[in-house]
Design an enzyme around this catalytic site. Structure first.
Site, PDB file in Angstrom:
ATOM      1  N   ASP A   1       8.920  -2.110   2.134  1.00 44.48           N
ATOM      2  CA  ASP A   1       8.241  -1.316   1.112  1.00 44.48           C
ATOM      3  C   ASP A   1       8.951  -1.527  -0.215  1.00 44.48           C
ATOM      4  O   ASP A   1       9.497  -2.603  -0.468  1.00 44.48           O
ATOM      5  CB  ASP A   1       8.194   0.152   1.548  1.00 44.48           C
ATOM      6  CG  ASP A   1       9.568   0.706   1.930  1.00 44.48           C
ATOM      7  OD1 ASP A   1      10.585   0.233   1.369  1.00 44.48           O
ATOM      8  OD2 ASP A   1       9.642   1.599   2.792  1.00 44.48           O
ATOM      9  N   SER A   2       8.958  -0.499  -1.059  1.00 47.02           N
ATOM     10  CA  SER A   2       9.547  -0.645  -2.396  1.00 47.02           C
ATOM     11  C   SER A   2      11.027  -0.991  -2.362  1.00 47.02           C
ATOM     12  O   SER A   2      11.540  -1.644  -3.279  1.00 47.02           O
ATOM     13  CB  SER A   2       9.334   0.650  -3.191  1.00 47.02           C
ATOM     14  OG  SER A   2       9.857   1.768  -2.485  1.00 47.02           O
ATOM     15  N   HIS A   3      11.740  -0.568  -1.328  1.00 49.80           N
ATOM     16  CA  HIS A   3      13.162  -0.889  -1.242  1.00 49.80           C
ATOM     17  C   HIS A   3      13.388  -2.376  -1.035  1.00 49.80           C
ATOM     18  O   HIS A   3      14.450  -2.901  -1.375  1.00 49.80           O
ATOM     19  CB  HIS A   3      13.819  -0.096  -0.102  1.00 49.80           C
ATOM     20  CG  HIS A   3      13.928   1.364  -0.385  1.00 49.80           C
ATOM     21  ND1 HIS A   3      14.617   2.239   0.423  1.00 49.80           N
ATOM     22  CD2 HIS A   3      13.431   2.123  -1.390  1.00 49.80           C
ATOM     23  CE1 HIS A   3      14.539   3.467  -0.059  1.00 49.80           C
ATOM     24  NE2 HIS A   3      13.821   3.419  -1.162  1.00 49.80           N
TER      25      HIS A   3
END
Length: 380
Positions: A168-170
């Protein structure tokens, strides 16, 4: 200091469906934020001979190379004082390196040709990386071209090592270069740099080719705040976020697959109307679907080593759940797998996301898990 902050403007926009977290607002004009050494050419300039390319990431070969997943890169070689980069429609932030030099930014370029200067006659190598996320729509890299006085050379050979990053965004590197947690939509877009995030760091460390199959805001069974969109496992089979174009990457058989999913499943409370009666039901669904997803990946990559990592966000709930997934996989006979919990990050990027210091710490933890298995790179 809390790790989860209240939803900011960017999250509210995402939940409202106005912009899927990283999509560039349509009102922002195209620009050509070009560094010294990059010159926009006039519309009358015709592209020269195309350079053979080595391409990293999922692309669709039509009107150039259409792409949407993060971390796309193209590499070529040439002899001569310059080379031209063709850029098609779509908002994109690029980093361009010639002969391994410092990255030159080309931010939100208008469609057209851009001349990249090189020192001396060469031979030279050029690499163009996509640093930004493109949830709102695909973008196009038309390729690299030889102007008069430049000769195309054979494409750089694929690297012996391959790593796939899923998350995801990480994993994307959402707002990781921001000096502040409070960011506008445009600031999030501009300060996201996948090349300085986990994928870029680890791939450079191992001199590996890589794919970044990650989407900000998506989870295993539940997206951030429960917003409606395909989860990462649902989007994963496709080359674009259209649910129609199958992903096909000949020669892609990574020795390592690094996965981080769960932040969006658990970082917000369940809302009325969601399909899980309570948190226990959400946990059970998450664990089952994650195990199934890794099983699907295992059938596709029978020799790969899997690294599942998680932060201590949501009071450790994410880390505990990923640990349970790994336990279930091992109980089912999975042996080529590691679980890497990562604690104590600063989360000073946009909307309390990992910053570049955090990205380096995450990469170091994952590299330790990989290095503990020296046979990984010898098996295909």
């Amino acid at each position: 200091m809390p790790h989860i902050l209240p939803p900011t403007r960017s999250c509210r926009l995402m939940l409202a469906g106005l912009s899927l977290t990283m999509g560039l607002p349509a009102a922002l004009p195209a620009q050509s934020g070009a560094a010294e050494g990059i010159r926009a050419l006039g519309a009358e300039t015709r592209a020269g001979r195309p350079l053979p390319l080595h391409i990293g990431g999922r692309v669709v070969a039509t009107d150039g190379y259409r792409r949407q997943w993060p971390g796309t890169y193209i590499e070529g070689a040439f002899r001569g004082p310059s080379v031209d980069l063709g850029v098609g429609p779509g908002a994109v932030s690029l980093r361009i390196r010639v002969d391994g030099g410092a990255p030159m930014p080309l931010v939100r370029p208008a469609p057209g040709l851009y001349r990249i200067a090189a020192r001396g006659a060469g031979p030279h190598r050029i690499r163009v990386d996509v640093a930004s996320e493109s949830q709102a729509g695909w973008t196009v890299l038309r390729g690299l071209f030889a102007p008069t006085g430049t000769t195309p050379l054979p494409a750089p050979a694929p690297r012996a090592r391959q790593i796939e990053f899923i998350g995801d965004s990480h994993t994307v590197g959402y707002g990781n270069t921001s000096p502040t947690r409070q960011c506008s939509q445009d600031a999030i877009w501009r300060t996201t740099d996948t090349t300085l995030g986990l994928p870029g760091i680890a791939a450079r460390h191992y001199d590996a080719d890589y794919q970044v199959n990650a989407i900000s805001g998506r989870g295993i069974v539940r997206n951030y705040g429960g917003f409606a969109a395909p989860t990462l496992p649902d989007a994963y089979p496709y080359a674009l976020f259209d649910g129609r174009t199958p992903a096909t990457t000949p020669g892609w058989n990574p020795q390592v697959v690094v996965i981080a999913l769960g932040t969006n499943d658990f970082s917000t409370p369940l809302k009325p109307g969601e399909r899980w009666a309570d948190r226990d039901a959400l946990h059970a669904d998450y664990e089952r679907r994650y195990v199934d997803f890794v099983g699907r990946l295992r059938r596709h990559y029978p020799r790969a080593f899997f690294v599942l990592w998680a932060t201590d966000l949501a009071d450790g709930e994410i880390k505990r759940e990923v640990g349970k997934v790994v336990d279930r996989l091992r109980a089912g006979g999975e042996r080529r797998i590691a679980f890497v919990p990562v604690d104590g990050l600063g989360f000073t990027g946009c909307d309390a996301h990992p910053d570049t210091d955090d990205d380096r710490r995450i990469a170091a933890a994952i590299e330790r898990a990989i290095d503990a298995r020296p046979d990984i790179w010898t098996r295909r």
